[in-house]
Design a protein around this motif. Structure first.
Motif, PDB file in Angstrom:
ATOM      1  N   VAL A 103     -74.443   2.484 -72.634  1.00 30.85           N
ATOM      2  CA  VAL A 103     -75.268   1.532 -71.875  1.00 30.85           C
ATOM      3  C   VAL A 103     -74.370   0.724 -70.942  1.00 30.85           C
ATOM      4  O   VAL A 103     -73.435   0.067 -71.375  1.00 30.85           O
ATOM      5  N   ALA A 104     -74.648   0.839 -69.659  1.00 30.39           N
ATOM      6  CA  ALA A 104     -73.795   0.202 -68.646  1.00 30.39           C
ATOM      7  C   ALA A 104     -74.649  -0.411 -67.546  1.00 30.39           C
ATOM      8  O   ALA A 104     -74.288  -0.411 -66.377  1.00 30.39           O
ATOM      9  N   GLY A 105     -75.808  -0.928 -67.944  1.00 32.36           N
ATOM     10  CA  GLY A 105     -76.723  -1.500 -66.947  1.00 32.36           C
ATOM     11  C   GLY A 105     -76.601  -3.017 -66.830  1.00 32.36           C
ATOM     12  O   GLY A 105     -77.296  -3.632 -66.026  1.00 32.36           O
ATOM     13  N   GLY A 106     -75.710  -3.610 -67.621  1.00 33.62           N
ATOM     14  CA  GLY A 106     -75.598  -5.080 -67.643  1.00 33.62           C
ATOM     15  C   GLY A 106     -75.022  -5.623 -66.350  1.00 33.62           C
ATOM     16  O   GLY A 106     -74.500  -4.879 -65.516  1.00 33.62           O
ATOM     17  N   GLN A 107     -75.106  -6.941 -66.200  1.00 35.29           N
ATOM     18  CA  GLN A 107     -74.677  -7.554 -64.942  1.00 35.29           C
ATOM     19  C   GLN A 107     -73.254  -8.096 -65.014  1.00 35.29           C
ATOM     20  O   GLN A 107     -72.676  -8.462 -63.989  1.00 35.29           O
ATOM     21  N   GLY A 108     -72.684  -8.149 -66.216  1.00 35.77           N
ATOM     22  CA  GLY A 108     -71.293  -8.571 -66.374  1.00 35.77           C
ATOM     23  C   GLY A 108     -70.998  -9.921 -65.747  1.00 35.77           C
ATOM     24  O   GLY A 108     -69.932 -10.112 -65.174  1.00 35.77           O
ATOM     25  N   THR A 109     -71.924 -10.858 -65.881  1.00 41.95           N
ATOM     26  CA  THR A 109     -71.745 -12.160 -65.205  1.00 41.95           C
ATOM     27  C   THR A 109     -70.508 -12.903 -65.702  1.00 41.95           C
ATOM     28  O   THR A 109     -69.803 -13.521 -64.914  1.00 41.95           O
ATOM     29  N   ARG A 110     -70.236 -12.811 -67.020  1.00 46.35           N
ATOM     30  CA  ARG A 110     -69.109 -13.589 -67.544  1.00 46.35           C
ATOM     31  C   ARG A 110     -67.778 -13.082 -66.991  1.00 46.35           C
ATOM     32  O   ARG A 110     -66.869 -13.852 -66.729  1.00 46.35           O
ATOM     33  N   LYS A 117     -69.239  -2.955 -64.375  1.00 44.25           N
ATOM     34  CA  LYS A 117     -68.129  -3.299 -65.273  1.00 44.25           C
ATOM     35  C   LYS A 117     -67.308  -2.059 -65.650  1.00 44.25           C
ATOM     36  O   LYS A 117     -66.094  -2.141 -65.841  1.00 44.25           O
ATOM     37  N   MET A 154     -76.563   4.889 -69.036  1.00 44.26           N
ATOM     38  CA  MET A 154     -77.637   4.034 -68.520  1.00 44.26           C
ATOM     39  C   MET A 154     -77.067   3.045 -67.502  1.00 44.26           C
ATOM     40  O   MET A 154     -76.117   2.318 -67.777  1.00 44.26           O
ATOM     41  N   GLN A 185     -82.242   1.884 -66.099  1.00 43.64           N
ATOM     42  CA  GLN A 185     -83.139   1.148 -66.986  1.00 43.64           C
ATOM     43  C   GLN A 185     -84.191   0.401 -66.170  1.00 43.64           C
ATOM     44  O   GLN A 185     -84.083   0.316 -64.945  1.00 43.64           O
ATOM     45  N   PRO A 209     -82.331  -6.624 -65.111  1.00 40.55           N
ATOM     46  CA  PRO A 209     -82.438  -5.522 -66.066  1.00 40.55           C
ATOM     47  C   PRO A 209     -83.092  -5.989 -67.372  1.00 40.55           C
ATOM     48  O   PRO A 209     -82.925  -7.148 -67.775  1.00 40.55           O
ATOM     49  N   GLY A 211     -82.585  -5.549 -70.473  1.00 36.03           N
ATOM     50  CA  GLY A 211     -81.807  -5.625 -71.720  1.00 36.03           C
ATOM     51  C   GLY A 211     -81.412  -4.242 -72.210  1.00 36.03           C
ATOM     52  O   GLY A 211     -82.005  -3.239 -71.815  1.00 36.03           O
ATOM     53  N   GLN A 240     -71.314   0.503 -75.970  1.00 33.35           N
ATOM     54  CA  GLN A 240     -71.373  -0.363 -74.786  1.00 33.35           C
ATOM     55  C   GLN A 240     -70.158  -0.134 -73.900  1.00 33.35           C
ATOM     56  O   GLN A 240     -69.076   0.157 -74.380  1.00 33.35           O
ATOM     57  N   VAL A 241     -70.334  -0.383 -72.633  1.00 30.47           N
ATOM     58  CA  VAL A 241     -69.300  -0.041 -71.660  1.00 30.47           C
ATOM     59  C   VAL A 241     -68.042  -0.901 -71.809  1.00 30.47           C
ATOM     60  O   VAL A 241     -66.954  -0.495 -71.390  1.00 30.47           O
ATOM     61  N   LYS A 393     -65.362  -9.187 -72.118  1.00 30.70           N
ATOM     62  CA  LYS A 393     -66.568  -9.972 -71.829  1.00 30.70           C
ATOM     63  C   LYS A 393     -66.266 -11.044 -70.789  1.00 30.70           C
ATOM     64  O   LYS A 393     -67.055 -11.264 -69.884  1.00 30.70           O
TER      65      LYS A 393
HETATM   66  P1  UTP Z   1     -73.743  -7.930 -72.573  1.00 33.58           P
HETATM   67  O1  UTP Z   1     -74.791  -8.543 -73.400  1.00 33.58           O
HETATM   68  O2  UTP Z   1     -72.339  -8.222 -72.932  1.00 33.58           O
HETATM   69  O3  UTP Z   1     -74.023  -8.291 -71.061  1.00 33.58           O
HETATM   70  O4  UTP Z   1     -73.990  -6.379 -72.570  1.00 33.58           O
HETATM   71  P2  UTP Z   1     -73.235  -7.937 -69.737  1.00 33.58           P
HETATM   72  O5  UTP Z   1     -74.290  -7.788 -68.698  1.00 33.58           O
HETATM   73  O6  UTP Z   1     -72.292  -6.802 -69.870  1.00 33.58           O
HETATM   74  O7  UTP Z   1     -72.366  -9.232 -69.464  1.00 33.58           O
HETATM   75  P3  UTP Z   1     -72.841 -10.741 -69.206  1.00 33.58           P
HETATM   76  O8  UTP Z   1     -73.561 -11.188 -70.443  1.00 33.58           O
HETATM   77  O9  UTP Z   1     -73.701 -10.759 -67.984  1.00 33.58           O
HETATM   78  O10 UTP Z   1     -71.530 -11.431 -69.010  1.00 33.58           O
HETATM   79  C1  UTP Z   1     -73.572  -5.562 -73.592  1.00 33.58           C
HETATM   80  C2  UTP Z   1     -73.742  -4.115 -73.158  1.00 33.58           C
HETATM   81  O11 UTP Z   1     -75.091  -3.844 -72.889  1.00 33.58           O
HETATM   82  C3  UTP Z   1     -75.247  -3.349 -71.563  1.00 33.58           C
HETATM   83  C4  UTP Z   1     -74.026  -3.853 -70.822  1.00 33.58           C
HETATM   84  O12 UTP Z   1     -73.769  -3.042 -69.688  1.00 33.58           O
HETATM   85  C5  UTP Z   1     -72.959  -3.746 -71.893  1.00 33.58           C
HETATM   86  O13 UTP Z   1     -72.504  -2.417 -72.039  1.00 33.58           O
HETATM   87  N1  UTP Z   1     -76.499  -3.858 -71.011  1.00 33.58           N
HETATM   88  C6  UTP Z   1     -76.810  -5.186 -71.099  1.00 33.58           C
HETATM   89  C7  UTP Z   1     -77.338  -2.978 -70.369  1.00 33.58           C
HETATM   90  O14 UTP Z   1     -77.038  -1.763 -70.278  1.00 33.58           O
HETATM   91  N2  UTP Z   1     -78.493  -3.456 -69.835  1.00 33.58           N
HETATM   92  C8  UTP Z   1     -78.842  -4.761 -69.905  1.00 33.58           C
HETATM   93  O15 UTP Z   1     -79.928  -5.135 -69.398  1.00 33.58           O
HETATM   94  C9  UTP Z   1     -77.986  -5.643 -70.562  1.00 33.58           C
END
Ligand code: UTP
Length: 465
Positions: A103-110, A117, A154, A185, A209, A211, A240-241, A393
């Motif tokens: 799963v690599a759809g997160g925004q990695g804001t931190r 990411k 993802m 996603q 996204p 989640g 997770q990525v 993170k």
């Molecule tokens: P995190 O909860 O650590 O979020 O995601 P994030 O987006 O990477 O970082 P922040 O919180 O914005 O700093 C954990 C894993 O879940 C994936 C992320 O890519 C990471 O591999 N993820 C998270 C998704 O694939 N989709 C999402 O909507 C949220």
């Protein structure tokens, strides 16, 4: 979707304001807005509005609300059990029955890095990206077991194109592109506390996204579950990525999961301290469930067993196994939606976008671990943290690129030591050299021993590839 249909649907559910700037939009903006509206998950929207109407706290996990939470039993491995399990897992891998979901759809804001990411250049010497590190492990496993290990990645709408391009530019890191598949996603709108969707610009809804739990619906919608079935896959390894230490498709974990006939399994490790932000696995009315750390009270976080250990000693690190049948069933389960109060940019009455300086509205996310209570015979397996978990993170401090890179090098150092190779350290015991082992060179201490030249010694930086 045409304007008339969109207007009717939105008016019916009290969201007519989404079209309030319609007349001022260009035809292209109108088309884009209709496309966004056409993609709305109306079922999720109804659930979100009900949650907001009832007070958002109702979005928490049901397990957390229970008093007297008890930790779920955790399996800690001994020698011969691991050997037997390895054989079962290895057999499944040899027969091509295992696939990998990242799963690599997160925004990695931190982390605050501009780009997906997974493209972050992490490795000490090669500067290999997180994606490369993961992909090379898959390549190593395909070679070791002589069978394909399909890789499902993802993404989200925001990073899908960049992610695909990155893999293509790097020749999929040696993997057969036919076995690397990307799927995006879903996105969910942001909501004002009164249940109206947030319009970010006159012609655009704010969306984010949905989640990592969005993986279930996305796997089904994009045909990935059907692809898995067509390829004869029965078991999926999920991770997770952001964790470069992950033991991808660990055969022992796979073997234990299969022997137990589990629908879903997870790995846990001892928490660094009571406040560490990892969810815990609890036994709730005879079913296992993950309770997020934010949903535990301070007293629960600090509680100790008679032997002095933390009651909730182990945290979940989002490493899972699923049976394909369980994933297929769960796609219709409708995971809970968890609210997060965020600073969400919005469009004022004049059509100008405002960036708030404090949380003003809600995002909603689904979490994959909420599927756990539905799983038969789940396995909760403990592992040594230093070998398998060092996430990226934050930009600095704990769980940052620096700590993660260091953990990768310490792991390589342990592998060298296991092969009888002395590793130079300074007076404080810190590594005096940089170490890197390409997973496709060696993906375990045993593979390293088999490949290292005779009388190998470390005098300076070492990059084995
Ligand atoms: P995190 O909860 O650590 O979020 O995601 P994030 O987006 O990477 O970082 P922040 O919180 O914005 O700093 C954990 C894993 O879940 C994936 C992320 O890519 C990471 O591999 N993820 C998270 C998704 O694939 N989709 C999402 O909507 C949220």
């Amino acid at each position: 979707m045409d304007y008339g249909t969109a207007k009717r649907l939105l008016d019916e559910i009290g969201q007519g304001h989404a079209l309030k700037f319609w007349e001022q939009l260009t035809p292209a903006q109108q088309e884009a807005l209709l496309a966004q509206i056409g993609n709305i998950d109306f079922d999720a929207m109804r659930r979100i509005r009900a949650l907001l109407a009832g007070g958002v706290a109702a979005g928490g996990s049901p397990a957390a609300a229970a008093t007297g939470l008890a930790p779920a039993p955790v399996v800690e491995l001994g020698g011969s059990t691991a050997d037997d399990a390895y054989e079962v897992g290895a057999q499944a891998l040899r027969q091509g029955q295992v696939g990998v979901i990242l799963v690599a759809g997160g925004q990695g804001t931190r982390l605050g890095y501009d780009g997906p990411k997974g493209t972050y250049a992490l490795a000490a010497l090669s500067r290999a990206s997180l994606f490369e590190i993961h992909a090379r492990k898959i390549l190593a496993l395909e070679r070791r077991f002589g069978a394909p290990l399909p890789f499902y990645i993802m993404t989200s709408q925001a990073n899908d194109a960049d992610t695909r391009r990155f893999f293509a530019q790097h020749g999929h890191f040696g993997l057969d592109p036919e076995r690397v598949q990307f799927f995006a996603q879903g996105m969910l709108p942001g909501f004002w506390p009164d249940g109206r969707m947030v319009l970010e610009e006159p012609g655009r809804l704010f969306t984010a996204p949905d989640g990592h739990g969005g993986v279930l619906a996305a796997l089904a919608r994009t045909g990935m579950l059907a692809d898995m079935r067509r390829r004869g896959i029965t078991t999926l390894f999920y991770f997770q990525v952001d964790n470069p230490l992950v033991d991808v498709a660990d055969p022992v974990f796979v073997g234990l999961h299969l022997t137990r006939g589990a629908g879903m399994s997870l790995k846990v490790c001892a928490k660094r301290d009571p406040a560490e932000g990892l969810g815990v696995v609890v036994d709730s009315a005879g079913r296992n469930a993950v309770v997020e750390y934010t949903e535990l009270t301070d007293a629960q976080k600090q509680a100790r067993r008679p032997d002095g250990e933390l009651l909730f000693k182990f945290g979940s690190v989002a490493i899972h196994l699923f049976s394909l049948a369980f994933l297929e069933r769960e796609t219709s389960a409708g995971l809970p939606l968890h609210p997060a109060h965020k600073k969400i940019p919005f469009c004022d009455d004049q059509g100008r976008t405002v960036k708030p300086d404090r949380p003003n509205a809600y995002k909603f996310e689904k979490f994959i671990f909420d599927a756990l209570p539905d799983a038969a015979n789940p396995l909760v397996l403990a592992f040594a943290r230093e070998d398998e978990f060092a996430p990226v993170k934050n930009a600095e401090g704990s769980d940052s690129p620096d700590t993660s890179r260091r953990a990768m090098m310490e792991k390589a150092a342990r592998w060298f030591a296991a092969c009888g190779v002395a590793v130079p350290r300074d007076a404080q015991g810190a590594l005096a050299v940089n170490l890197e082992i390409d997973p496709a060179y060696a993906n375990s201490p045993e593979e390293l021993r088999a490949r290292l030249p005779k009388a190998f010694a470390i005098a300076g930086d070492v990059w084995l590839r």
